[in-house]
Design a protein around this motif. Structure first.
Motif, short mmCIF file in Angstrom:
data_model
loop_
_atom_site.label_atom_id
_atom_site.label_comp_id
_atom_site.label_asym_id
_atom_site.label_seq_id
_atom_site.Cartn_x
_atom_site.Cartn_y
_atom_site.Cartn_z
N ASN A 1 -11.43 -0.08 -8.43
CA ASN A 1 -10.05 0.14 -8.02
C ASN A 1 -9.84 1.52 -7.43
O ASN A 1 -9.02 1.72 -6.53
N LYS A 2 -10.60 2.49 -7.94
CA LYS A 2 -10.44 3.86 -7.45
C LYS A 2 -10.86 3.97 -5.99
O LYS A 2 -10.41 4.85 -5.27
N VAL A 3 -11.73 3.08 -5.55
CA VAL A 3 -12.14 3.10 -4.15
C VAL A 3 -11.26 2.15 -3.34
O VAL A 3 -10.77 2.47 -2.26
N MET A 4 -11.07 0.95 -3.89
CA MET A 4 -10.39 -0.08 -3.10
C MET A 4 -8.92 0.18 -2.89
O MET A 4 -8.38 -0.09 -1.82
N MET A 5 -8.22 0.68 -3.89
CA MET A 5 -6.77 0.83 -3.74
C MET A 5 -6.40 1.86 -2.67
O MET A 5 -5.56 1.58 -1.82
N PRO A 6 -7.03 3.05 -2.67
CA PRO A 6 -6.70 3.97 -1.58
C PRO A 6 -7.07 3.40 -0.20
O PRO A 6 -6.31 3.56 0.75
N THR A 7 -8.20 2.69 -0.13
CA THR A 7 -8.58 2.11 1.17
C THR A 7 -7.54 1.08 1.61
O THR A 7 -7.13 1.03 2.77
N LEU A 8 -7.14 0.27 0.65
CA LEU A 8 -6.12 -0.75 0.94
C LEU A 8 -4.86 -0.10 1.52
O LEU A 8 -4.28 -0.56 2.50
N PHE A 9 -4.51 1.00 0.92
CA PHE A 9 -3.30 1.69 1.33
C PHE A 9 -3.41 2.20 2.77
O PHE A 9 -2.49 2.06 3.57
N VAL A 10 -4.57 2.76 3.08
CA VAL A 10 -4.77 3.28 4.44
C VAL A 10 -4.68 2.14 5.46
O VAL A 10 -3.99 2.23 6.50
N ILE A 11 -5.33 1.02 5.15
CA ILE A 11 -5.29 -0.12 6.08
C ILE A 11 -3.85 -0.59 6.26
O ILE A 11 -3.39 -0.87 7.37
N LEU A 12 -3.14 -0.64 5.15
CA LEU A 12 -1.76 -1.13 5.22
C LEU A 12 -0.90 -0.21 6.08
O LEU A 12 -0.07 -0.69 6.86
N VAL A 13 -1.11 1.09 5.95
CA VAL A 13 -0.31 2.02 6.74
C VAL A 13 -0.61 1.83 8.24
O VAL A 13 0.30 1.84 9.07
N ILE A 14 -1.87 1.59 8.57
CA ILE A 14 -2.21 1.34 9.98
C ILE A 14 -1.45 0.10 10.48
O ILE A 14 -0.83 0.11 11.55
N LEU A 15 -1.48 -0.96 9.67
CA LEU A 15 -0.80 -2.19 10.10
C LEU A 15 0.71 -1.99 10.16
O LEU A 15 1.40 -2.54 11.02
N PHE A 16 1.21 -1.17 9.25
CA PHE A 16 2.66 -0.90 9.22
C PHE A 16 3.08 -0.19 10.50
O PHE A 16 4.05 -0.57 11.16
N VAL A 17 2.30 0.84 10.88
CA VAL A 17 2.62 1.58 12.10
C VAL A 17 2.55 0.63 13.31
O VAL A 17 3.42 0.63 14.18
N ARG A 18 1.54 -0.22 13.30
CA ARG A 18 1.42 -1.20 14.39
C ARG A 18 2.66 -2.12 14.43
O ARG A 18 3.25 -2.39 15.46
N GLY A 19 3.07 -2.58 13.23
CA GLY A 19 4.20 -3.51 13.14
C GLY A 19 5.50 -2.90 13.63
O GLY A 19 6.19 -3.48 14.45
N ILE A 20 5.79 -1.68 13.16
CA ILE A 20 7.10 -1.14 13.52
C ILE A 20 7.15 -0.61 14.96
O ILE A 20 8.22 -0.34 15.47
N THR A 21 5.98 -0.47 15.58
CA THR A 21 6.02 0.04 16.96
C THR A 21 5.71 -1.06 17.98
O THR A 21 5.69 -0.80 19.17
N ILE A 22 5.50 -2.25 17.52
CA ILE A 22 5.07 -3.29 18.47
C ILE A 22 6.21 -3.64 19.44
O ILE A 22 7.39 -3.68 19.05
#
Ligand code: PHE
Length: 458
Positions: free
Chosen positions: A174-195
């Motif tokens: 979890n210590k590795v996966m959760m921060p990675t998950l968060f980074v991926i989500l932020v990328i998708l979030f930025v993509r979503g709100i700027t599409i």
């Protein structure tokens, strides 16, 4: 505490593991769709209120029960009052039933990851056909990929981590996966709100339309919150039982509820504008993640890359939640039946692969879908069917309700508050409010969901 019992190596490890349990398919796949179907922004406001008032109350209650006994979900409840042992047992059982199908869905997600990694051509050629035939085996006798190969790989991963134990396996991952998950989500979030073309979707999420407010919406929010926060199944109780007496339960609960809700919101803000911009329908059940969104990824620039990120995100989220579900059952069997950890994990893993097969087969290749159809015609029987009714709307809330009754009325708020304050180490300033929430507000509100699930209300 039992000598040599497992413990988290650090408080942050615990927070990430509990957040890993909470953040799952429920946040990334289900939340955007449920929010969309229930009026967007108005739903978001109701959801936040429910998480604060009811979700956090039940979560801290589960943590307190688990940590006070330092035992599994059944043992901890029994220690407070043996008459309530069945509540713990029912929770563990439902958690395991959920795991049986959850791990199969995790397998399908892996199939999509692989597909996108190799360019996504098969999905793009015909998204519906890919899901129904390639993954779910429509028209064949048995979906080898969707019901055997990919779920087996997913289950093997879950089993491997759980076998390695609490701090050596679950916490480390979890210590590795959760921060990675968060980074991926932020990328998708930025993509979503700027599409381009996504403004309508954003507006839908930002402009409150209170005409949508109603019983059905509140109930949808309540069911979603329970599932998303992993409540009612002794999972948080088990994770809390591995926590040392010195950690601050109030702060941890706020952090975990906050992270889970943040992830759900980021997912909503990522996916809904994308769906609007590319004109794909959101409200199509399981089809949202496995069919509609693939259409979106096909039309948007660099869609295959974003599609790959999305399925990896789903995979991480599903894996860390499945691990918590398995750990809940494993803790029970190893402590109560005195089985060895390895044997327990292996036995449970094999059973879930086979039980889950029934579930995957019932999606498309076995012709029993008729019984799952809803009033609107075709709906894939995942999270929108009997399983959802049974788990989200019935047993999960029932267990949570009984937890509140046990703690509020049987154990007593004084003892619970003493545990929550770590025996006075961190003054529990909102004890009065907690008392009202755990004794009255939460049980009554939960009772309403259950009754409405049976059609008595609403
Ligand atoms: N909370 C997880 C999700 O959102 C599912 C889950 C439910 C995990 C109950 C553990 C216990 O997908």
């Amino acid at each position: 505490m039992e000598k040599g019992r497992a413990q988290w190596a650090s408080n942050i490890g615990f927070i990430l593991a509990a957040a890993g349990s909470a953040v799952g398919l429920g946040n990334i796949w289900k939340f955007p769709r449920v929010a969309f179907e229930n009026g967007g922004s108005a739903f978001l406001i109701v959801y936040i209120a429910i998480v604060i008032l009811i979700g956090a109350t039940v979560m801290i209650t589960e943590f307190a029960v688990g940590r006070s006994a330092h035992k599994n979900g059944v043992g901890a409840v029994r220690e407070i009052n043996p008459k309530f042992t069945f509540v713990g047992g029912l929770g563990i059982l439902v958690g395991y039933v959920i795991l049986c199908y959850y791990s199969h869905v995790g397998g399908w997600v892996m199939k999509y990851c692989l597909e996108y990694l190799t360019g996504g051509r098969n999905v793009y050629a015909d998204p519906t056909n890919f899901f129904l035939t390639d993954v779910l085996g429509a028209g064949t006798a048995f979906p080898v990929q969707g019901a055997l190969i990919f779920p087996a790989i997913f289950i093997a991963l879950v089993a491997f981590i759980v076998m390695k134990g609490v701090s050596g396996g679950i916490e480390k991952l979890n210590k590795v996966m959760m921060p990675t998950l968060f980074v991926i989500l932020v990328i998708l979030f930025v993509r979503g709100i700027t599409i381009e073309g996504g403004a309508e979707g954003l507006q839908y999420l930002l402009k409150p339309d209170f005409s949508k407010l109603g019983g059905d919406m509140v109930l949808a929010a309540l069911g979603q919150a329970f599932f998303s926060l992993s409540l009612g199944m002794g999972i948080m109780c088990t994770y809390g039982s591995y926590l040392s007496n010195e950690e601050n339960l109030v702060r941890n609960t706020i952090t975990i509820c906050g992270l889970d809700t943040l992830v759900a919101f980021l997912a909503g803000f990522a996916m809904i504008p994308i769906a609007f911009a590319t004109n794909v329908g959101v409200g199509s059940g399981a089809g949202f993640a496995f069919i509609s969104l693939t259409g979106a990824f096909q039309t948007m620039p660099f869609g295959t890359f974003f599609g790959f990120l999305f399925y990896i995100l789903l995979f991480f989220a599903a894996l860390t939640s499945a691990i918590s579900l398995l750990e809940g059952t494993v803790a029970y069997i190893t402590e109560e039946w005195h089985w060895e950890r390895k044997k327990t994990v292996l036995t449970l893993s094999v059973i879930m692969l086979f039980v889950g097969m029934l579930y995957t087969c019932s999606q498309a290749c076995l012709d029993i879908k008729g019984i799952w159809l809803d009033a609107n015609g075709l709906s894939f029987p995942i999270f929108g069917d009997f399983m959802e009714f049974f788990t989200d709307k019935l047993v999960m809330p029932l267990c949570a309700l009984l937890y509140c009754v046990l703690v509020g009325w049987v154990w007593g708020v004084d003892k619970a508050a003493d545990e929550i304050s770590s025996h006075g180490l961190y003054p529990f300033k909102i004890k009065g409010i907690y008392s009202i929430l755990v004794k009255f507000v939460a049980p009554i509100a939960i009772g309403v969901i259950i009754l409405s699930g049976f059609g008595f209300i609403g």
